[in-house]
Design a protein around this motif. Sequence first.
Motif, mmCIF file in Angstrom:
data_model
loop_
_atom_site.group_PDB
_atom_site.id
_atom_site.type_symbol
_atom_site.label_atom_id
_atom_site.label_comp_id
_atom_site.label_asym_id
_atom_site.label_seq_id
_atom_site.Cartn_x
_atom_site.Cartn_y
_atom_site.Cartn_z
ATOM 1 N N UNK A 9 0.826 -1.203 0.000
ATOM 2 C CA UNK A 9 0.000 0.000 0.000
ATOM 3 C C UNK A 9 0.864 1.258 0.000
ATOM 4 N N UNK A 10 1.959 1.228 0.737
ATOM 5 C CA UNK A 10 2.879 2.373 0.757
ATOM 6 C C UNK A 10 3.500 2.590 -0.618
ATOM 7 N N UNK A 11 3.833 1.516 -1.289
ATOM 8 C CA UNK A 11 4.383 1.632 -2.647
ATOM 9 C C UNK A 11 3.337 2.206 -3.591
ATOM 10 N N UNK A 12 2.093 1.753 -3.490
ATOM 11 C CA UNK A 12 1.025 2.274 -4.336
ATOM 12 C C UNK A 12 0.774 3.757 -4.048
ATOM 13 N N UNK A 13 0.777 4.161 -2.785
ATOM 14 C CA UNK A 13 0.569 5.571 -2.438
ATOM 15 C C UNK A 13 1.683 6.441 -3.006
ATOM 16 N N UNK A 14 2.914 6.036 -2.788
ATOM 17 C CA UNK A 14 4.053 6.823 -3.264
ATOM 18 C C UNK A 14 4.056 6.925 -4.780
ATOM 19 N N UNK A 15 3.857 5.816 -5.451
ATOM 20 C CA UNK A 15 3.863 5.814 -6.906
ATOM 21 C C UNK A 15 2.698 6.612 -7.471
ATOM 22 N N UNK A 16 1.517 6.465 -6.879
ATOM 23 C CA UNK A 16 0.343 7.195 -7.360
ATOM 24 C C UNK A 16 0.515 8.697 -7.172
ATOM 25 N N UNK A 17 1.015 9.116 -6.026
ATOM 26 C CA UNK A 17 1.214 10.544 -5.780
ATOM 27 C C UNK A 17 2.242 11.130 -6.736
ATOM 28 N N UNK A 18 3.339 10.427 -6.950
ATOM 29 C CA UNK A 18 4.365 10.910 -7.880
ATOM 30 C C UNK A 18 3.845 10.940 -9.316
ATOM 31 N N UNK A 19 3.101 9.927 -9.696
ATOM 32 C CA UNK A 19 2.540 9.877 -11.045
ATOM 33 C C UNK A 19 1.572 11.026 -11.263
ATOM 34 N N UNK A 29 -7.122 12.524 -14.165
ATOM 35 C CA UNK A 29 -7.011 11.772 -12.912
ATOM 36 C C UNK A 29 -7.755 10.450 -12.971
ATOM 37 N N UNK A 30 -8.953 10.452 -13.551
ATOM 38 C CA UNK A 30 -9.743 9.214 -13.558
ATOM 39 C C UNK A 30 -9.052 8.095 -14.329
ATOM 40 N N UNK A 31 -8.316 8.451 -15.391
ATOM 41 C CA UNK A 31 -7.596 7.425 -16.156
ATOM 42 C C UNK A 31 -6.378 6.920 -15.395
ATOM 43 N N UNK A 32 -5.745 7.798 -14.649
ATOM 44 C CA UNK A 32 -4.622 7.364 -13.819
ATOM 45 C C UNK A 32 -5.104 6.422 -12.716
ATOM 46 N N UNK A 33 -6.240 6.749 -12.106
ATOM 47 C CA UNK A 33 -6.801 5.879 -11.068
ATOM 48 C C UNK A 33 -7.168 4.523 -11.655
ATOM 49 N N UNK A 65 -5.731 3.015 -1.678
ATOM 50 C CA UNK A 65 -4.582 3.845 -1.313
ATOM 51 C C UNK A 65 -4.144 4.713 -2.487
ATOM 52 N N UNK A 66 -4.080 4.132 -3.674
ATOM 53 C CA UNK A 66 -3.697 4.898 -4.858
ATOM 54 C C UNK A 66 -4.733 5.962 -5.184
ATOM 55 N N UNK A 71 -6.198 11.741 -5.397
ATOM 56 C CA UNK A 71 -7.177 12.787 -5.115
ATOM 57 C C UNK A 71 -6.576 13.851 -4.200
ATOM 58 N N UNK A 72 -5.807 13.446 -3.202
ATOM 59 C CA UNK A 72 -5.173 14.407 -2.300
ATOM 60 C C UNK A 72 -4.174 15.277 -3.062
ATOM 61 N N UNK A 73 -3.351 14.674 -3.904
ATOM 62 C CA UNK A 73 -2.387 15.460 -4.687
ATOM 63 C C UNK A 73 -3.120 16.410 -5.627
ATOM 64 N N UNK A 74 -4.201 15.955 -6.222
ATOM 65 C CA UNK A 74 -4.977 16.838 -7.102
ATOM 66 C C UNK A 74 -5.536 18.023 -6.318
#
Length: 88
Positions: A9-19, A29-33, A65-66, A71-74
């Motif tokens: 989950x930590x890897x997914x959060x970090x990667x999703x936020x950076x992406x 955003x919806x396509x990234x999710x 998590x991703x 959404x938070x980064x957005x």
Amino acid sequence: MFSRYLPSAAIFVTTAACTRLVLQHTIDTRYQILAFWLFGAVLEAAMFALRKDHDLRRLLINGCAATVAMVVVRLILEGVPEKVAHLL
């Protein structure tokens, strides 16, 4: 009980936020999710095929998590959307 899911989950959060941060003006955003949910599903399918430790709870936790990270980064980058701002 859920501590075994925290590393992925930590890897997914970090990667999703950076992406989301890097691709903020190119891919919606919806396509990234959707891509992260599909990546999680492929990961679980590969674990099932290899007869390793596969678990659908991990897919749910990683996907959520991703999604939350993106959404938070957005919200940090763009602020609250006008459609929602009037409700606050």
